[in-house]
Design a protein around this motif. Structure first.
Motif, PDB file in Angstrom:
ATOM      1  N   GLU A 141      18.291  13.858 -19.492  1.00  0.00           N
ATOM      2  CA  GLU A 141      17.243  13.978 -18.460  1.00  0.00           C
ATOM      3  C   GLU A 141      16.721  15.408 -18.393  1.00  0.00           C
ATOM      4  N   VAL A 142      17.647  16.346 -18.340  1.00  0.00           N
ATOM      5  CA  VAL A 142      17.246  17.750 -18.200  1.00  0.00           C
ATOM      6  C   VAL A 142      16.475  18.212 -19.432  1.00  0.00           C
ATOM      7  N   PHE A 143      16.998  17.864 -20.600  1.00  0.00           N
ATOM      8  CA  PHE A 143      16.357  18.298 -21.840  1.00  0.00           C
ATOM      9  C   PHE A 143      14.947  17.699 -21.951  1.00  0.00           C
ATOM     10  N   THR A 144      14.832  16.411 -21.624  1.00  0.00           N
ATOM     11  CA  THR A 144      13.523  15.751 -21.712  1.00  0.00           C
ATOM     12  C   THR A 144      12.526  16.390 -20.752  1.00  0.00           C
ATOM     13  N   LEU A 145      12.962  16.618 -19.543  1.00  0.00           N
ATOM     14  CA  LEU A 145      12.053  17.208 -18.551  1.00  0.00           C
ATOM     15  C   LEU A 145      11.653  18.628 -18.943  1.00  0.00           C
ATOM     16  N   ARG A 146      12.591  19.333 -19.554  1.00  0.00           N
ATOM     17  CA  ARG A 146      12.320  20.730 -19.918  1.00  0.00           C
ATOM     18  C   ARG A 146      11.441  20.827 -21.164  1.00  0.00           C
ATOM     19  N   THR A 148       9.968  18.125 -23.143  1.00  0.00           N
ATOM     20  CA  THR A 148       8.841  17.206 -23.309  1.00  0.00           C
ATOM     21  C   THR A 148       7.810  17.371 -22.204  1.00  0.00           C
ATOM     22  N   GLU A 149       8.284  17.558 -20.982  1.00  0.00           N
ATOM     23  CA  GLU A 149       7.345  17.647 -19.854  1.00  0.00           C
ATOM     24  C   GLU A 149       7.087  19.076 -19.403  1.00  0.00           C
ATOM     25  N   GLY A 150       7.883  20.008 -19.834  1.00  0.00           N
ATOM     26  CA  GLY A 150       7.626  21.409 -19.517  1.00  0.00           C
ATOM     27  C   GLY A 150       7.939  21.805 -18.089  1.00  0.00           C
ATOM     28  N   LEU A 151       8.840  21.087 -17.435  1.00  0.00           N
ATOM     29  CA  LEU A 151       9.197  21.429 -16.059  1.00  0.00           C
ATOM     30  C   LEU A 151      10.086  22.667 -16.024  1.00  0.00           C
ATOM     31  N   SER A 152      10.010  23.417 -14.956  1.00  0.00           N
ATOM     32  CA  SER A 152      10.875  24.586 -14.782  1.00  0.00           C
ATOM     33  C   SER A 152      12.253  24.114 -14.339  1.00  0.00           C
ATOM     34  N   TYR A 153      13.223  25.008 -14.395  1.00  0.00           N
ATOM     35  CA  TYR A 153      14.580  24.641 -13.947  1.00  0.00           C
ATOM     36  C   TYR A 153      14.575  24.237 -12.467  1.00  0.00           C
ATOM     37  N   LYS A 154      13.751  24.944 -11.726  1.00  0.00           N
ATOM     38  CA  LYS A 154      13.677  24.622 -10.294  1.00  0.00           C
ATOM     39  C   LYS A 154      13.157  23.196 -10.076  1.00  0.00           C
ATOM     40  N   GLU A 155      12.116  22.839 -10.834  1.00  0.00           N
ATOM     41  CA  GLU A 155      11.560  21.487 -10.708  1.00  0.00           C
ATOM     42  C   GLU A 155      12.556  20.430 -11.202  1.00  0.00           C
ATOM     43  N   ILE A 156      13.210  20.765 -12.303  1.00  0.00           N
ATOM     44  CA  ILE A 156      14.202  19.817 -12.843  1.00  0.00           C
ATOM     45  C   ILE A 156      15.316  19.595 -11.826  1.00  0.00           C
ATOM     46  N   ALA A 157      15.747  20.682 -11.209  1.00  0.00           N
ATOM     47  CA  ALA A 157      16.820  20.565 -10.213  1.00  0.00           C
ATOM     48  C   ALA A 157      16.408  19.621  -9.083  1.00  0.00           C
ATOM     49  N   ALA A 158      15.127  19.687  -8.706  1.00  0.00           N
ATOM     50  CA  ALA A 158      14.640  18.805  -7.642  1.00  0.00           C
ATOM     51  C   ALA A 158      14.651  17.357  -8.101  1.00  0.00           C
ATOM     52  N   VAL A 159      14.293  17.135  -9.366  1.00  0.00           N
ATOM     53  CA  VAL A 159      14.226  15.758  -9.868  1.00  0.00           C
ATOM     54  C   VAL A 159      15.616  15.148  -9.974  1.00  0.00           C
ATOM     55  N   VAL A 160      16.547  15.908 -10.522  1.00  0.00           N
ATOM     56  CA  VAL A 160      17.875  15.331 -10.793  1.00  0.00           C
ATOM     57  C   VAL A 160      18.856  15.611  -9.658  1.00  0.00           C
ATOM     58  N   SER A 161      18.369  16.097  -8.564  1.00  0.00           N
ATOM     59  CA  SER A 161      19.223  16.361  -7.388  1.00  0.00           C
ATOM     60  C   SER A 161      20.375  17.286  -7.740  1.00  0.00           C
ATOM     61  N   SER A 162      20.022  18.405  -8.349  1.00  0.00           N
ATOM     62  CA  SER A 162      21.045  19.373  -8.740  1.00  0.00           C
ATOM     63  C   SER A 162      20.561  20.768  -8.363  1.00  0.00           C
ATOM     64  N   THR A 163      21.201  21.761  -8.958  1.00  0.00           N
ATOM     65  CA  THR A 163      20.780  23.136  -8.686  1.00  0.00           C
ATOM     66  C   THR A 163      20.083  23.714  -9.911  1.00  0.00           C
ATOM     67  N   GLU A 164      19.361  24.776  -9.682  1.00  0.00           N
ATOM     68  CA  GLU A 164      18.649  25.419 -10.781  1.00  0.00           C
ATOM     69  C   GLU A 164      19.635  25.903 -11.843  1.00  0.00           C
ATOM     70  N   GLY A 165      20.733  26.489 -11.390  1.00  0.00           N
ATOM     71  CA  GLY A 165      21.737  26.999 -12.333  1.00  0.00           C
ATOM     72  C   GLY A 165      22.353  25.865 -13.145  1.00  0.00           C
ATOM     73  N   ALA A 166      22.646  24.767 -12.482  1.00  0.00           N
ATOM     74  CA  ALA A 166      23.247  23.635 -13.193  1.00  0.00           C
ATOM     75  C   ALA A 166      22.266  23.069 -14.207  1.00  0.00           C
ATOM     76  N   ALA A 167      20.993  23.027 -13.838  1.00  0.00           N
ATOM     77  CA  ALA A 167      19.986  22.518 -14.768  1.00  0.00           C
ATOM     78  C   ALA A 167      19.920  23.405 -16.015  1.00  0.00           C
ATOM     79  N   ARG A 168      20.011  24.723 -15.803  1.00  0.00           N
ATOM     80  CA  ARG A 168      19.977  25.652 -16.938  1.00  0.00           C
ATOM     81  C   ARG A 168      21.170  25.423 -17.866  1.00  0.00           C
ATOM     82  N   VAL A 169      22.345  25.244 -17.273  1.00  0.00           N
ATOM     83  CA  VAL A 169      23.553  24.997 -18.072  1.00  0.00           C
ATOM     84  C   VAL A 169      23.405  23.700 -18.863  1.00  0.00           C
TER      85      VAL A 169
END
Lengths: 183, 229
Positions: A141-146, A148-169
């Motif tokens: 999910e994170v890889f696809t959003l980052r 393919t869709e170009g979302l930022s870590y902050k946006e990804i964190a909002a989508v997957v109900s996580s944190t920005e740091g966790a999305a980066r990891v």
């Protein structure tokens, strides 16, 4: 990507939402045209292959039904992705509750789809798809959003109900796994 | 592939790919990529991955837009496009319509069966009278066909009075007896023997829903106390 994006001459999402709120139904159509394809790609990437359009439609219906409460703190697309992800998860849970084992029909459908991918797509692209398929659900999910869709870590964190740091990891772990797979 | 230690730059490669960097940051990242084989290779990989994952299932945008409009209670822009969600409603309506139709047919069949099994005793008498006489004392009673109805009190009128010797009340065996040309019925179908059921089915087969011709007009003299005119 071929999906339409707002140009300098086209109104952005916020402007279209404002027009829709004032009763302009055409604004809703423009928003659907703008975001339907990325949503469909995201939904398919989550593993929903048979009812992609139904999920996308349901996403828009729900989004517009509660658009009055949308404060615009995140991008509309991020919000749509969040709704779609929840819908896919709900469906997966329902199916799992209905039957704990994968049906033969579903297994064949998945197999045929993969076989078709390998035949039609370029071999390199097919390998990349297989590499993504080896990721965990969250990494995928994170890889696809980052990517393919170009979302930022902050946006990804909002989508997957996580944190920005966790999305980066998750993203970097996914990247490492893909590189290892591709050798 | 040589890994770059500039995680901050690697983090921004997807943003560079999607054109989401401001001018200053884009220039910095681009400059680094030009001098870093690892980042250049990773950017190329990301570009390939994006291309490989880009194909999306086709979705009907007009249909989805119509669904949004319908959900909001507005007229869809494309009324000929039926939203996915309404398919179920339409199919549910069809199922209900079929159920109603089935119920109507079942009710009609039930009424028909009730009408057959609850014929009036008058009909019973007429049928019974066709049975071969078994006693000299039993006169042949007039049948409806031979004696058209007339107003009570008229000299030519025939008032049917049940013959006590042929009345079902007086002869319970007649309740389910058959003659050569007809069937006496009372009670339920389950009371019938196999032969009776066969006869019933034959009679039903001989019935026609619509008569071949209109019945002929019948005129009756009116007795006004002064004799017939």
């Amino acid at each position: 990507m071929t999906e339409p994006k707002p140009t300098a001459d086209e109104p952005d999402d916020d402007a279209l939402i404002a027009r829709w709120r004032s009763g302009d139904e055409r604004a809703a159509t423009l928003l659907v045209e703008r975001h339907a394809t990325p949503l469909a790609r995201f939904v398919a990437g989550l593993g929903e292959r048979r009812e992609v359009e139904e999920v996308v439609q349901d996403t828009f219906v729900r989004a517009f039904a509660s658009l009055d409460g949308f404060r615009g703190e995140s991008a509309l697309r991020t919000w749509l992705f969040t709704i779609a992800r929840n819908l896919v998860r709900d469906r997966a849970r329902s199916r799992k509750a209905a039957r704990d084992v994968v049906s033969i029909e579903e297994w064949h459908a998945a197999t045929e789809h993969d076989a078709l991918d390998a035949t039609v797509a370029d071999e390199t692209e097919a390998r990349m798809r297989r590499a993504v398929a080896t990721l965990t659900a969250m990494q995928r999910e994170v890889f696809t959003l980052r990517v393919t869709e170009g979302l930022s870590y902050k946006e990804i964190a909002a989508v997957v109900s996580s944190t920005e740091g966790a999305a980066r990891v998750h993203y970097h772990n996914a990247m490492r796994a893909i590189k290892e797979f591709l050798g | 592939m040589t890994e770059c230690t500039r995680d901050d730059v690697r983090d921004r490669l997807p943003d560079l790919l999607h054109g989401r960097l401001d001018a200053a940051t884009r220039a910095e990242v681009t400059r680094h990529v030009a001098s870093c084989a690892g980042c250049a290779a990773e950017l190329e990989l990301l570009r390939s991955m994006r291309s490989a994952l880009a194909p999306a299932p086709r979705v009907d945008v007009r249909r989805i837009a119509a669904a949004v409009a319908v959900a909001r209670g507005a007229t869809p822009a494309a009324p000929d496009v039926r939203p996915l969600g309404t398919r179920r409603v339409a199919s549910g309506s069809r199922r209900i319509a079929w159920r109603i139709a089935a119920a109507v047919v079942a009710a009609a069949a039930g009424l028909g069966a009730w009408a057959v099994t609850h014929r009036q005793p008058a009909n019973t008498y007429a049928v019974v009278h066709q049975a071969p006489p078994h006693a000299d004392s039993m006169p042949a009673a007039p049948t409806e066909a031979a004696n058209p109805p007339a107003a009570p009190g008229h000299p030519g009128a025939v008032v049917k009075t049940p013959d006590p010797t042929t009345s079902p009340a007086a002869n319970p065996k007649m309740l389910a007896s058959t003659g050569h040309h007809g069937l006496v019925m009372d009670g339920g179908v389950s009371d019938l023997s196999d032969g009776d059921v066969r006869l019933l089915l034959q009679s039903l087969d001989s019935l026609t829903a619509i008569p071949d011709a209109e019945p002929a007009a019948v005129s009756y003299p009116i007795d006004d106390g002064g004799g017939a005119r």
